[in-house]
Design a protein around this motif. Structure first.
Motif, short mmCIF file in Angstrom:
data_model
loop_
_atom_site.label_atom_id
_atom_site.label_comp_id
_atom_site.label_asym_id
_atom_site.label_seq_id
_atom_site.Cartn_x
_atom_site.Cartn_y
_atom_site.Cartn_z
N ASP A 1 18.73 -4.28 -5.59
CA ASP A 1 17.46 -3.89 -4.97
C ASP A 1 17.61 -3.01 -3.73
O ASP A 1 17.19 -3.39 -2.63
CB ASP A 1 16.64 -5.14 -4.61
N HIS B 1 11.97 -1.95 -3.67
CA HIS B 1 13.22 -2.50 -4.19
C HIS B 1 14.07 -1.46 -4.92
O HIS B 1 15.20 -1.76 -5.29
CB HIS B 1 12.92 -3.67 -5.13
N GLY C 1 14.24 -11.48 -6.37
CA GLY C 1 13.25 -10.46 -6.06
C GLY C 1 12.05 -11.06 -5.37
O GLY C 1 12.19 -11.85 -4.42
N ASP C 2 10.85 -10.73 -5.86
CA ASP C 2 9.63 -11.23 -5.22
C ASP C 2 8.98 -12.35 -6.03
O ASP C 2 7.77 -12.54 -5.98
CB ASP C 2 8.63 -10.08 -5.02
N GLY D 1 13.55 -11.38 -2.23
CA GLY D 1 13.35 -9.98 -1.91
C GLY D 1 12.93 -9.73 -0.49
O GLY D 1 13.09 -8.62 0.03
#
Length: 205
Positions: A30, A61, A145-146, A185
């Motif tokens: 990312d 990202h 990540g998110d 993230g």
């Protein structure tokens, strides 16, 4: 031994970029911008970059993906459902900021275990924040990540987001049966057991 170094990258929205290394090899996860600090670290540690891997396709990202692909002549990987986001500023949420198109042609992550350079990665589908959001598992480390943050979760109101699918993903996280170190993230690292115990969103599904 697996080493993880975090860099906060991005001029508009800062996101965590991770350099994961072992035995002189590295993955960049990312990259939200060019990140001179990332390159300095790789040079200092004398690492060979095997690949750039994205947890999902939002601009914060992946804005540095083309730079690092060119710099290290390495492949770029993303989940097939988020691959279209790389070429479309509306889909990657950059249209209202600085429109981003990633020109590198990515390779597509496959569900399950796969070898990327030196590393064995397990990819688990985790939709909700985006259709192709995924978990990247390397030994006892989870790069999410998110999907999941310390005490929170990713938003579901962007293109490709889905609250029902996020609920399914959160239920799946509770069933993994292993206490991973979680690298999100945005924000600090945490552990899966800690989030299962104290994160309201995981408790409520």
């Amino acid at each position: 031994m697996l080493e993880v170094k975090v860099f906060e990258l991005g001029l508009i929205i800062q996101a965590n970029c991770y350099v994961v290394s072992e035995d002189g090899h590295a993955l960049i996860i990312d990259p939200g911008s060019k990140g001179r600090g990332v390159q300095k670290y790789i040079e200092e540690q004398q690492l060979t970059v095997d690949a750039i891997v994205l947890t999902h396709g939002h601009f914060d990202h992946c804005a540095g993906a083309d730079h690092f692909v060119k710099e290290y002549q390495c492949p770029l990987y993303i989940h097939p459902l988020d691959e279209p986001m790389l070429r479309d500023p509306k889909l990657n949420f950059s249209a209202d900021f600085a429109p981003l198109v990633v020109t590198a042609r990515p390779r597509l992550l496959q569900r399950g275990k796969q070898t990327i350079g030196h590393f064995t990665i397990e990819v688990i589908d985790a939709p909700g924040h985006s259709e192709g959001s995924c978990l990247l598992l390397l030994k006892d480390r989870m790069f999410c990540g998110d999907v999941l943050f310390q005490g929170s979760i990713g938003r579901t109101d962007l293109i490709g987001g889905s609250n029902p699918k996020m609920v399914q993903t959160l239920r799946m996280l509770k069933q993994l049966g292993k206490d991973y170190i979680v690298y999100p993230g945005h924000g600090p690292a945490t552990t899966l057991n800690e989030e299962i115990r104290y994160n309201y969103y995981l408790q409520s599904v």
